[in-house]
Enzyme design. Structure first.
Site, PDB file in Angstrom:
ATOM      1  N   ASP A  52       0.744  -1.088  -0.098  1.00  0.00           N
ATOM      2  CA  ASP A  52       0.052   0.062   0.000  1.00  0.00           C
ATOM      3  C   ASP A  52       0.641   1.324   0.103  1.00  0.00           C
ATOM      4  O   ASP A  52       2.004   1.202   0.321  1.00  0.00           O
ATOM      5  CB  ASP A  52      -0.830   0.069   1.247  1.00  0.00           C
ATOM      6  CG  ASP A  52      -1.844  -0.999   1.456  1.00  0.00           C
ATOM      7  OD1 ASP A  52      -2.087  -1.793   0.192  1.00  0.00           O
ATOM      8  OD2 ASP A  52      -2.357  -1.521   2.477  1.00  0.00           O
ATOM      9  N   TYR A 110       6.649  -9.820   7.517  1.00  0.00           N
ATOM     10  CA  TYR A 110       6.311  -8.368   7.825  1.00  0.00           C
ATOM     11  C   TYR A 110       6.738  -7.686   8.979  1.00  0.00           C
ATOM     12  O   TYR A 110       6.705  -8.426   9.872  1.00  0.00           O
ATOM     13  CB  TYR A 110       4.945  -7.949   7.351  1.00  0.00           C
ATOM     14  CG  TYR A 110       4.314  -7.724   6.107  1.00  0.00           C
ATOM     15  CD1 TYR A 110       4.460  -6.824   5.319  1.00  0.00           C
ATOM     16  CD2 TYR A 110       4.014  -8.888   5.258  1.00  0.00           C
ATOM     17  CE1 TYR A 110       4.210  -6.666   4.287  1.00  0.00           C
ATOM     18  CE2 TYR A 110       3.247  -8.843   4.151  1.00  0.00           C
ATOM     19  CZ  TYR A 110       3.604  -7.626   3.226  1.00  0.00           C
ATOM     20  OH  TYR A 110       3.031  -7.719   2.229  1.00  0.00           O
TER      21      TYR A 110
END
Length: 246
Positions: A52, A110
């Site tokens: 994103d 992540y």
């Protein structure tokens, strides 16, 4: 024709995410333009993770097909001469022609960084989220343990997700605390749109006392999105690594 794989690192602050889109500067757009210019042919890359806007990466994976005579391992050195300072190709190498970075089984890792101190710190503001209230990391670890395993994460993803299934497997979810920073590291077989940021949002609510750890399994079991947690800001999130199993 050969297929080249690149490991790409970037600071996502100045970009509208990975995926090319009209009227916005993205990582994919920059790489397509610079590779096309350098190789003198039309290049279209395929990225493993379409991060994103504002999200960073140390190990995103991308492939493209080319007729160039430049040795695969030299492409990273050549393209880095013209890329902006906030995008760097870590390495490049040839892969099988049918390798697809999004369709091959993988483990993605992540990291989310939280700066947990009374005042923000400018040098950390680009890649960490400032939370001034003291967070209880013991309760956050308890809450994170409920995410490990296979679950339906429908309440921990954006309503705009295009995934056919919201079931994912989390292999590990670790929380470390050092020098006023809380580092969340999560490994899984895949992540839904905004999923890691919503998992983080839930853990921040637990850490501040707004929610008890045992609420997590209740939210996972619920079909009502009214229980979905807040989404943590993009700037604290970094795609660390993608490990392919094939």
């Amino acid at each position: 024709m050969k297929r080249i794989c690149m490991i790409v690192a970037y600071d996502g602050t100045n970009y509208h995410g990975w995926q090319a889109q009209p009227n916005a500067i993205t990582i994919e757009q920059i790489l397509n333009e610079e590779l096309s210019r350098m190789l003198n042919e039309e290049i279209t890359i395929i990225g493993a993770s379409r991060t994103d806007a504002g999200v960073h990466a140390e190990g995103n994976v991308a492939v493209f097909d080319t007729n160039t005579s430049i040795p695969p391992e030299k492409i990273s050195l050549a393209i880095n001469r013209t890329l902006p300072d906030d995008i760097v190709v870590q390495e490049s190498f040839e892969v099988e022609s049918d390798f697809h970075p999004r369709k091959c089984a993988s483990i993605k890792t992540y990291e989310y960084r939280i700066l947990n101190r009374s005042m923000d710190m400018p040098v950390k503001s680009r890649n960490s989220y400032h939370v001034h209230r003291k967070l209880d990391t013991d309760k956050m670890r308890e809450a994170a343990s409920y995410f490990v395993g296979q679950h339906d994460f429908r309440n921990f993803c954006s309503t705009h997700t295009q995934a056919k299934s919201t079931v994912r497997i989390i292999y590990s979810f670790n929380i470390e605390e050092t020098d006023n920073e809380i580092i969340l590291t999560v490994c899984g077989n895949g992540f839904l749109y905004n999923m890691v940021r919503m998992l983080t949002g839930a853990l921040i609510d637990v850490g501040t006392g707004r929610m008890s750890p045992d609420r997590i399994p209740q939210i996972l079991a619920s079909y009502d999105r009214i229980y979905s947690p807040n989404t943590a800001p993009a700037k604290g999130l970094t795609l660390k690594e993608i490990e392919y199993l094939e």
